[in-house]
Design a protein around this motif. Structure first.
Motif, PDB file in Angstrom:
ATOM      1  N   GLY A  82     110.584  63.698 -16.358  1.00  0.00           N
ATOM      2  CA  GLY A  82     111.241  62.610 -16.190  1.00  0.00           C
ATOM      3  C   GLY A  82     109.762  61.495 -17.016  1.00  0.00           C
ATOM      4  O   GLY A  82     109.226  62.651 -17.074  1.00  0.00           O
ATOM      5  N   THR A  83     110.484  60.320 -16.957  1.00  0.00           N
ATOM      6  CA  THR A  83     109.113  58.895 -17.341  1.00  0.00           C
ATOM      7  C   THR A  83     108.306  58.402 -16.341  1.00  0.00           C
ATOM      8  O   THR A  83     108.913  58.733 -15.650  1.00  0.00           O
ATOM      9  CB  THR A  83     110.331  58.299 -18.410  1.00  0.00           C
ATOM     10  N   THR A  84     107.186  58.749 -17.484  1.00  0.00           N
ATOM     11  CA  THR A  84     106.387  58.071 -16.170  1.00  0.00           C
ATOM     12  C   THR A  84     105.819  56.469 -17.303  1.00  0.00           C
ATOM     13  O   THR A  84     105.401  56.975 -18.499  1.00  0.00           O
ATOM     14  CB  THR A  84     105.097  59.009 -16.504  1.00  0.00           C
ATOM     15  N   VAL A  85     105.239  55.296 -16.528  1.00  0.00           N
ATOM     16  CA  VAL A  85     104.506  54.407 -16.664  1.00  0.00           C
ATOM     17  C   VAL A  85     103.383  54.256 -16.668  1.00  0.00           C
ATOM     18  O   VAL A  85     103.489  54.712 -15.186  1.00  0.00           O
ATOM     19  CB  VAL A  85     105.464  52.967 -16.921  1.00  0.00           C
ATOM     20  N   LEU A  86     102.735  54.396 -17.029  1.00  0.00           N
ATOM     21  CA  LEU A  86     101.132  53.626 -16.934  1.00  0.00           C
ATOM     22  C   LEU A  86     100.807  52.710 -16.578  1.00  0.00           C
ATOM     23  O   LEU A  86     100.388  51.861 -17.839  1.00  0.00           O
ATOM     24  CB  LEU A  86     100.155  54.234 -17.587  1.00  0.00           C
ATOM     25  N   LEU A  87     100.154  52.012 -15.938  1.00  0.00           N
ATOM     26  CA  LEU A  87     100.178  50.532 -15.241  1.00  0.00           C
ATOM     27  C   LEU A  87      98.368  50.303 -15.143  1.00  0.00           C
ATOM     28  O   LEU A  87      98.102  51.190 -14.336  1.00  0.00           O
ATOM     29  CB  LEU A  87     101.317  49.882 -14.709  1.00  0.00           C
ATOM     30  N   GLY A  88      97.956  49.312 -15.180  1.00  0.00           N
ATOM     31  CA  GLY A  88      96.740  49.118 -14.786  1.00  0.00           C
ATOM     32  C   GLY A  88      95.817  48.199 -15.606  1.00  0.00           C
ATOM     33  O   GLY A  88      96.204  47.010 -16.564  1.00  0.00           O
ATOM     34  N   GLN A  89      94.587  47.740 -15.119  1.00  0.00           N
ATOM     35  CA  GLN A  89      94.093  46.386 -15.478  1.00  0.00           C
ATOM     36  C   GLN A  89      93.411  47.029 -16.662  1.00  0.00           C
ATOM     37  O   GLN A  89      93.159  48.426 -16.856  1.00  0.00           O
ATOM     38  CB  GLN A  89      92.385  45.966 -14.953  1.00  0.00           C
ATOM     39  N   SER A  90      92.540  46.274 -17.370  1.00  0.00           N
ATOM     40  CA  SER A  90      91.866  46.633 -18.303  1.00  0.00           C
ATOM     41  C   SER A  90      90.859  47.386 -18.284  1.00  0.00           C
ATOM     42  O   SER A  90      89.579  46.608 -17.091  1.00  0.00           O
ATOM     43  CB  SER A  90      91.275  45.705 -19.778  1.00  0.00           C
ATOM     44  N   GLY A  91      90.381  48.598 -18.223  1.00  0.00           N
ATOM     45  CA  GLY A  91      88.862  49.201 -17.573  1.00  0.00           C
ATOM     46  C   GLY A  91      89.277  50.133 -17.045  1.00  0.00           C
ATOM     47  O   GLY A  91      88.501  50.739 -16.580  1.00  0.00           O
TER      48      GLY A  91
ATOM     49  N   GLY B  26      82.973  46.328 -14.589  1.00  0.00           N
ATOM     50  CA  GLY B  26      83.629  47.640 -14.435  1.00  0.00           C
ATOM     51  C   GLY B  26      84.566  47.436 -15.742  1.00  0.00           C
ATOM     52  O   GLY B  26      85.875  48.142 -15.382  1.00  0.00           O
ATOM     53  N   LYS B  27      84.548  45.963 -16.802  1.00  0.00           N
ATOM     54  CA  LYS B  27      86.447  45.468 -16.654  1.00  0.00           C
ATOM     55  C   LYS B  27      86.160  46.081 -18.392  1.00  0.00           C
ATOM     56  O   LYS B  27      84.814  46.181 -19.168  1.00  0.00           O
ATOM     57  CB  LYS B  27      86.248  43.760 -16.553  1.00  0.00           C
ATOM     58  N   GLY B  28      87.086  45.855 -18.959  1.00  0.00           N
ATOM     59  CA  GLY B  28      86.899  46.819 -20.608  1.00  0.00           C
ATOM     60  C   GLY B  28      87.730  45.868 -21.730  1.00  0.00           C
ATOM     61  O   GLY B  28      88.757  45.179 -20.657  1.00  0.00           O
ATOM     62  N   ARG B  29      88.282  46.065 -22.476  1.00  0.00           N
ATOM     63  CA  ARG B  29      88.827  45.305 -23.970  1.00  0.00           C
ATOM     64  C   ARG B  29      90.312  45.493 -23.957  1.00  0.00           C
ATOM     65  O   ARG B  29      89.751  47.231 -23.141  1.00  0.00           O
ATOM     66  CB  ARG B  29      87.899  44.955 -24.787  1.00  0.00           C
ATOM     67  N   HIS B  30      91.548  45.614 -24.048  1.00  0.00           N
ATOM     68  CA  HIS B  30      92.132  45.966 -24.246  1.00  0.00           C
ATOM     69  C   HIS B  30      92.396  46.559 -25.416  1.00  0.00           C
ATOM     70  O   HIS B  30      92.070  46.252 -26.483  1.00  0.00           O
ATOM     71  CB  HIS B  30      93.193  45.039 -24.561  1.00  0.00           C
ATOM     72  N   THR B  31      92.763  48.121 -24.824  1.00  0.00           N
ATOM     73  CA  THR B  31      92.900  49.736 -26.150  1.00  0.00           C
ATOM     74  C   THR B  31      93.866  49.085 -26.448  1.00  0.00           C
ATOM     75  O   THR B  31      94.144  50.277 -27.962  1.00  0.00           O
ATOM     76  CB  THR B  31      91.728  50.278 -25.515  1.00  0.00           C
ATOM     77  N   THR B  32      94.832  49.037 -26.009  1.00  0.00           N
ATOM     78  CA  THR B  32      96.703  49.544 -25.989  1.00  0.00           C
ATOM     79  C   THR B  32      96.712  47.631 -26.514  1.00  0.00           C
ATOM     80  O   THR B  32      96.448  47.597 -24.739  1.00  0.00           O
ATOM     81  CB  THR B  32      97.426  50.173 -24.703  1.00  0.00           C
ATOM     82  N   THR B  33      97.494  47.602 -27.323  1.00  0.00           N
ATOM     83  CA  THR B  33      98.117  46.422 -26.999  1.00  0.00           C
ATOM     84  C   THR B  33     100.086  46.556 -27.485  1.00  0.00           C
ATOM     85  O   THR B  33     100.179  45.192 -27.042  1.00  0.00           O
ATOM     86  CB  THR B  33      97.707  45.792 -28.561  1.00  0.00           C
TER      87      THR B  33
ATOM     88  N   GLY C 208      96.224  46.664 -20.860  1.00  0.00           N
ATOM     89  CA  GLY C 208      96.374  46.554 -19.507  1.00  0.00           C
ATOM     90  C   GLY C 208      96.738  45.180 -19.519  1.00  0.00           C
ATOM     91  O   GLY C 208      96.970  44.187 -19.891  1.00  0.00           O
ATOM     92  N   LEU C 209      97.019  44.640 -17.961  1.00  0.00           N
ATOM     93  CA  LEU C 209      97.871  43.914 -17.317  1.00  0.00           C
ATOM     94  C   LEU C 209      96.921  42.437 -16.676  1.00  0.00           C
ATOM     95  O   LEU C 209      96.207  42.810 -15.674  1.00  0.00           O
ATOM     96  CB  LEU C 209      98.520  44.225 -16.166  1.00  0.00           C
ATOM     97  N   ARG C 210      96.354  41.622 -16.974  1.00  0.00           N
ATOM     98  CA  ARG C 210      95.894  40.168 -16.137  1.00  0.00           C
ATOM     99  C   ARG C 210      96.180  40.256 -15.238  1.00  0.00           C
ATOM    100  O   ARG C 210      95.950  40.157 -13.815  1.00  0.00           O
ATOM    101  CB  ARG C 210      94.847  39.648 -17.340  1.00  0.00           C
ATOM    102  N   GLY C 211      97.960  38.979 -15.464  1.00  0.00           N
ATOM    103  CA  GLY C 211      98.491  38.574 -13.954  1.00  0.00           C
ATOM    104  C   GLY C 211      99.981  39.733 -13.814  1.00  0.00           C
ATOM    105  O   GLY C 211     100.611  40.450 -14.321  1.00  0.00           O
ATOM    106  N   VAL C 212      99.322  39.640 -13.178  1.00  0.00           N
ATOM    107  CA  VAL C 212     101.202  41.338 -12.258  1.00  0.00           C
ATOM    108  C   VAL C 212     102.001  39.758 -11.484  1.00  0.00           C
ATOM    109  O   VAL C 212     101.217  40.333 -10.219  1.00  0.00           O
ATOM    110  CB  VAL C 212     100.325  41.922 -11.595  1.00  0.00           C
ATOM    111  N   GLY C 213     102.469  39.071 -11.797  1.00  0.00           N
ATOM    112  CA  GLY C 213     102.994  38.303 -11.224  1.00  0.00           C
ATOM    113  C   GLY C 213     104.407  38.937 -10.175  1.00  0.00           C
ATOM    114  O   GLY C 213     105.349  40.129 -11.118  1.00  0.00           O
TER     115      GLY C 213
END
Length: 368
Positions: free
Chosen positions: A204-213, A239-246, A264-269
């Motif tokens: 199947g298809t997987t989406v990868l989510l999370g904050q930068s870093g 422990g944070k990083g810059r966005h490597t995926t845009t 990386g998602l800063r806000g997750v409303g």
């Protein structure tokens, strides 16, 4: 004409690694008669998208399917019907989505933003290099459940917690906040947990989510088996990083299945995620069935089974506070987009306000 014969056998097999099946072929059949090509969107960028087809990856314009509703724009993971030729080439439409991962934007218009479509699994990547934010994990899980995908929490950088007892406690903390969800510590450095993860996302298809870093790019490289994503060092201070995926990119995994990486998602409303919140806090929803009042807010009402569980030490105060916060947020976003829900919410606020004032007057009367 069968769905498979609507496409050549070679075309069918070329799209199969990306998730093409008989059901998608059936849905696409009317567009095949028009001479359009089926394909899956692997990347969207500024009104255009890369679409993988039996003829290879094509660049196509999405102008025909870019309505005012931001939830109906073409997104990574969509199956689309593409014109066979032309300059520019256009996407005519996308096929009805089986699932969709949607969050609320930060705009004052309270619009929903679709992150990925036709997703079966949702990996919530959480770094063990920083202190666990259980509330954020619960928020991600609510959106994942609401999308229709099966969530999985991956605790990345597990090699930074070499003590097995400490690691087990961290896993247990997350498990208590993620009922019905597998929690898997993984290290891309020493390979610990990667085999289990590959098996979990191999179909199947997987989406990868999370904050930068959170180590998402490193995790993608480990799953794909090649350095397809740039990796940057995180800051030691937080422990944070810059966005490597845009952009959101869809990648085929060598062991089967496809993976959609996200920035990386800063806000997750939340975005109309009532059932998702209910699944994340299943134990509270179950307790609420035993409350004296069906509309109990679990604040100060008599006969509240939820508060009784807190008093008995069976339910964490943090869990209840997180539940209240997400319920209020979801009610607010729904009310801002639905006039009827907005009116009902205002009536509910007035009723609870009146009940609160009455309770205060009763207390004052008893003191006098």
């Amino acid at each position: 004409m069968t769905s498979r014969s609507a496409l050549s056998a070679s075309a069918f097999s070329a799209l199969a690694p990306y998730g093409w099946d008989e059901a998608w072929a059936d849905t696409f059949a009317p567009y095949a008669t028009e001479g359009l090509l089926p394909g899956r969107v692997v990347r969207v960028d500024r009104g255009q998208c890369d679409v993988v087809t039996a003829d290879g990856v094509l660049r196509a314009d999405t102008a025909f399917v870019t309505p005012h509703d931001p939830l109906r724009v073409v997104c990574t993971g969509d199956w689309v019907a593409v014109e066979p030729g032309g300059n520019p080439r256009y996407v005519r439409t996308y096929l009805p989505r089986r699932t969709a991962f949607v969050r609320s934007t930060s705009s004052k218009r309270s619009e929903g933003q679709i992150l990925a479509a036709n997703v079966d699994h949702a990996i919530v990547a959480v770094s063990l290099a920083a202190e666990l934010d259980l509330g954020r994990i619960e928020r991600f899980l609510a959106l994942a459940w609401e999308s229709g995908a099966q969530p999985l929490v991956v605790l990345t950088k597990a090699d930074l917690v070499p003590d097995p007892v400490t690691r087990a406690h961290l896993v247990q903390d997350v498990e208590l906040s993620a009922p019905g969800v597998t929690v898997l510590p993984v290290s891309a450095v020493d390979g610990d947990g990667l085999d289990v993860l590959r098996a979990a996302v191999g179909d199947g298809t997987t989406v990868l989510l999370g904050q930068s870093g959170a180590g998402k790019s490193t995790l993608v490289n480990a799953l794909v088996g090649a350095d397809v994503m740039d990796v940057q060092a995180i800051r030691d201070v937080d422990g944070k990083g810059r966005h490597t995926t845009t952009t959101r990119n869809l990648l085929v995994l060598p062991g089967g299945g496809v993976l959609i990486d996200t920035p990386g998602l800063r806000g997750v409303g939340l975005w109309d995620a009532e059932s998702g919140v209910g699944q994340v806090f299943a134990e509270i929803e179950e307790l609420a069935q035993r409350c004296r009042f069906h509309d109990c807010a679990h604040g100060a009402e008599p006969g509240c089974a939820v508060l009784a569980a807190v008093d008995a030490g069976e339910l964490q105060v943090r869990r209840l506070e997180s539940y209240r916060k997400l319920v209020r947020e979801n009610q607010w976003i729904v009310a801002k987009t639905d006039a009827r829900a907005r009116a009902e919410l205002r009536r509910d606020w007035k009723r609870k306000g009146a009940e609160g004032r009455a309770a205060m007057e009763l207390k004052r009367g008893r003191r006098m």
